[in-house]
Motif scaffolding. Sequence first.
Motif, mmCIF file in Angstrom:
data_model
loop_
_atom_site.group_PDB
_atom_site.id
_atom_site.type_symbol
_atom_site.label_atom_id
_atom_site.label_comp_id
_atom_site.label_asym_id
_atom_site.label_seq_id
_atom_site.Cartn_x
_atom_site.Cartn_y
_atom_site.Cartn_z
ATOM 1 N N GLN A 1 0.416 -1.302 -0.359
ATOM 2 C CA GLN A 1 0.370 0.066 -0.098
ATOM 3 C C GLN A 1 1.144 1.078 0.363
ATOM 4 O O GLN A 1 1.640 1.437 -0.044
ATOM 5 N N VAL A 2 0.815 2.824 -0.374
ATOM 6 C CA VAL A 2 1.171 4.108 -0.336
ATOM 7 C C VAL A 2 0.395 4.883 -0.157
ATOM 8 O O VAL A 2 -1.033 4.599 0.101
ATOM 9 N N HIS A 3 0.478 5.578 0.580
ATOM 10 C CA HIS A 3 -0.341 6.733 0.790
ATOM 11 C C HIS A 3 0.653 7.908 0.342
ATOM 12 O O HIS A 3 1.503 8.084 0.574
ATOM 13 N N SER A 4 -1.013 8.966 0.311
ATOM 14 C CA SER A 4 -0.583 10.550 -0.495
ATOM 15 C C SER A 4 0.460 10.897 0.198
ATOM 16 O O SER A 4 1.097 11.730 -0.496
ATOM 17 N N GLY A 5 0.230 11.380 1.820
ATOM 18 C CA GLY A 5 0.460 12.365 2.447
ATOM 19 C C GLY A 5 2.252 12.099 2.523
ATOM 20 O O GLY A 5 2.963 12.816 2.484
ATOM 21 N N GLU A 6 2.203 10.545 3.061
ATOM 22 C CA GLU A 6 3.664 9.945 2.924
ATOM 23 C C GLU A 6 4.458 10.159 1.887
ATOM 24 O O GLU A 6 5.537 10.437 2.033
ATOM 25 N N LEU A 7 4.545 10.071 0.241
ATOM 26 C CA LEU A 7 4.985 10.078 -0.922
ATOM 27 C C LEU A 7 5.294 11.921 -0.836
ATOM 28 O O LEU A 7 6.099 11.912 -1.592
ATOM 29 N N SER A 8 4.146 12.341 -0.937
ATOM 30 C CA SER A 8 4.554 14.000 -0.480
ATOM 31 C C SER A 8 5.664 14.608 -0.223
ATOM 32 O O SER A 8 6.172 15.003 -0.376
ATOM 33 N N GLN A 9 5.856 13.338 1.386
ATOM 34 C CA GLN A 9 6.934 14.346 2.548
ATOM 35 C C GLN A 9 7.760 13.900 1.776
ATOM 36 O O GLN A 9 9.395 14.458 1.389
ATOM 37 N N SER B 1 3.692 18.629 -3.818
ATOM 38 C CA SER B 1 2.736 18.358 -3.286
ATOM 39 C C SER B 1 1.801 16.664 -2.846
ATOM 40 O O SER B 1 1.942 16.621 -3.937
ATOM 41 N N GLU B 2 0.368 16.848 -2.574
ATOM 42 C CA GLU B 2 -0.506 15.494 -2.271
ATOM 43 C C GLU B 2 -1.365 15.795 -3.884
ATOM 44 O O GLU B 2 -1.338 14.377 -4.090
ATOM 45 N N ASP B 3 -1.712 17.437 -4.533
ATOM 46 C CA ASP B 3 -2.280 17.109 -5.687
ATOM 47 C C ASP B 3 -1.294 16.150 -6.505
ATOM 48 O O ASP B 3 -1.720 15.681 -7.709
ATOM 49 N N SER B 4 0.075 16.900 -6.600
ATOM 50 C CA SER B 4 0.526 16.218 -7.988
ATOM 51 C C SER B 4 1.422 15.020 -7.712
ATOM 52 O O SER B 4 1.239 13.749 -8.147
ATOM 53 N N ILE B 5 1.037 13.764 -6.224
ATOM 54 C CA ILE B 5 1.187 12.789 -6.091
ATOM 55 C C ILE B 5 -0.231 12.448 -6.141
ATOM 56 O O ILE B 5 -0.104 10.793 -7.054
ATOM 57 N N ARG B 6 -1.174 12.894 -5.885
ATOM 58 C CA ARG B 6 -3.066 12.282 -6.183
ATOM 59 C C ARG B 6 -2.362 11.713 -7.965
ATOM 60 O O ARG B 6 -3.235 11.249 -8.631
ATOM 61 N N ARG B 7 -2.349 12.941 -8.518
ATOM 62 C CA ARG B 7 -1.973 12.824 -10.485
ATOM 63 C C ARG B 7 -0.908 11.615 -10.809
ATOM 64 O O ARG B 7 -1.534 11.142 -11.586
ATOM 65 N N HIS C 1 -9.104 5.485 -0.996
ATOM 66 C CA HIS C 1 -9.049 7.087 -0.095
ATOM 67 C C HIS C 1 -7.438 6.845 0.665
ATOM 68 O O HIS C 1 -7.330 6.078 1.354
ATOM 69 N N GLY C 2 -7.441 7.769 0.477
ATOM 70 C CA GLY C 2 -6.045 8.424 0.924
ATOM 71 C C GLY C 2 -4.875 7.632 0.096
ATOM 72 O O GLY C 2 -3.508 7.738 0.186
ATOM 73 N N GLY C 3 -4.800 6.589 -0.520
ATOM 74 C CA GLY C 3 -3.524 6.275 -1.400
ATOM 75 C C GLY C 3 -3.942 5.167 -3.088
ATOM 76 O O GLY C 3 -4.496 5.314 -3.109
ATOM 77 N N ALA C 4 -3.132 4.466 -2.246
ATOM 78 C CA ALA C 4 -2.980 3.390 -2.845
ATOM 79 C C ALA C 4 -3.285 2.025 -3.022
ATOM 80 O O ALA C 4 -2.058 1.697 -1.826
ATOM 81 N N LEU C 5 -3.442 0.813 -3.200
ATOM 82 C CA LEU C 5 -3.292 -0.144 -2.666
ATOM 83 C C LEU C 5 -2.753 -1.102 -4.592
ATOM 84 O O LEU C 5 -2.988 -1.093 -5.711
ATOM 85 N N PRO C 6 -2.266 -2.792 -3.872
ATOM 86 C CA PRO C 6 -1.374 -2.975 -6.245
ATOM 87 C C PRO C 6 -3.819 -3.661 -6.506
ATOM 88 O O PRO C 6 -3.870 -4.048 -5.926
ATOM 89 N N ILE C 7 -3.081 -3.693 -7.843
ATOM 90 C CA ILE C 7 -4.069 -3.527 -8.249
ATOM 91 C C ILE C 7 -4.142 -5.791 -8.703
ATOM 92 O O ILE C 7 -3.113 -6.150 -8.047
ATOM 93 N N SER C 8 -5.326 -6.175 -8.414
ATOM 94 C CA SER C 8 -5.477 -7.884 -8.564
ATOM 95 C C SER C 8 -5.287 -8.095 -10.261
ATOM 96 O O SER C 8 -6.080 -7.121 -11.190
ATOM 97 N N ASP C 9 -4.643 -8.834 -10.521
ATOM 98 C CA ASP C 9 -4.953 -9.872 -11.845
ATOM 99 C C ASP C 9 -5.567 -10.504 -11.857
ATOM 100 O O ASP C 9 -6.135 -10.890 -13.373
ATOM 101 N N ALA C 10 -6.553 -10.689 -11.639
ATOM 102 C CA ALA C 10 -7.313 -11.806 -11.802
ATOM 103 C C ALA C 10 -8.982 -11.386 -12.141
ATOM 104 O O ALA C 10 -9.595 -11.764 -11.579
ATOM 105 N N ILE C 11 -8.975 -9.835 -12.732
ATOM 106 C CA ILE C 11 -9.958 -8.949 -13.561
ATOM 107 C C ILE C 11 -10.883 -9.583 -14.340
ATOM 108 O O ILE C 11 -11.295 -8.912 -15.744
#
Length: 249
Positions: free
Chosen positions: A19-27, A32-38, A53-63
């Motif tokens: 998992q990744v969090h936008s705030g942690e990546l921003s630091q 800015s968090e806007d840049s990370i969200r982009r 909400h707040g970041g991202a998770l690994p995407i599943s290959d099973a879709i």
Amino acid sequence: MLASQRKQQILQILARDKQVHSGELSQRFGLSEDSIRRDLRELAAEGLLQRVHGGALPISDAIAPLETRKYVQSESKQVVAKKAVALIQPGLVVFLDGGTTTLELVKQLPANLSFTAVTHSPTIAVALVDFPQVEVILVGGVLFRHSVVTMGAAMLESINRINADLYFMGVTGIHPRAGFTTGHYEEACVKRALAGRAAETVVMASADKLNSASAFAIGELNMASTLVVEHDLTGDLRAACQKHGMTLI
């Protein structure tokens, strides 16, 4: 640092930490968090992660569509199915979801096992034809071609008249934060309904589904009583399953 290099580092962090969090990546990157969200939006558009909400998770290959999924993690699915088939005892009423792992489960059934199988998957129903001791109830409805299962009001009305002992629920992602997920909204609704009509819900998970997520939540990890996997779980996912009292096979 170039944007492409930053995105690659984000993916590396995601692969490591699940998992990744936008705030942690921003630091971390001094942006800015806007840049990370982009960055996260663009990576999500490329199918490389699942935003939450707040970041991202690994995407599943099973879709992927059913025909494609037949060749993904096939050995892992076989191992999981061999472990799970022992849960089906004579005389039980069992909901069988659609999907390639469930198809492997059917292939592992003892020839003389007698139980009632209820499924909304024509593929699973046809596979059960070779087992004369199994009573097969095929639940009708509108065919969802991607997963080759039925959906809709008629399907839901039919299952509401059944009390099952077990439900083998197919998922595309299992994550300690996102819970059980799948790639389609209507499928998530159907899976919740089936779980609500079964005394126990069992999830069989090949390796590609662990610590990953898809767009639509089925439910929290506590909706399943048993999780069947190829290898022992580690880290946050194991801790989350233990917290919810889930049996690990």
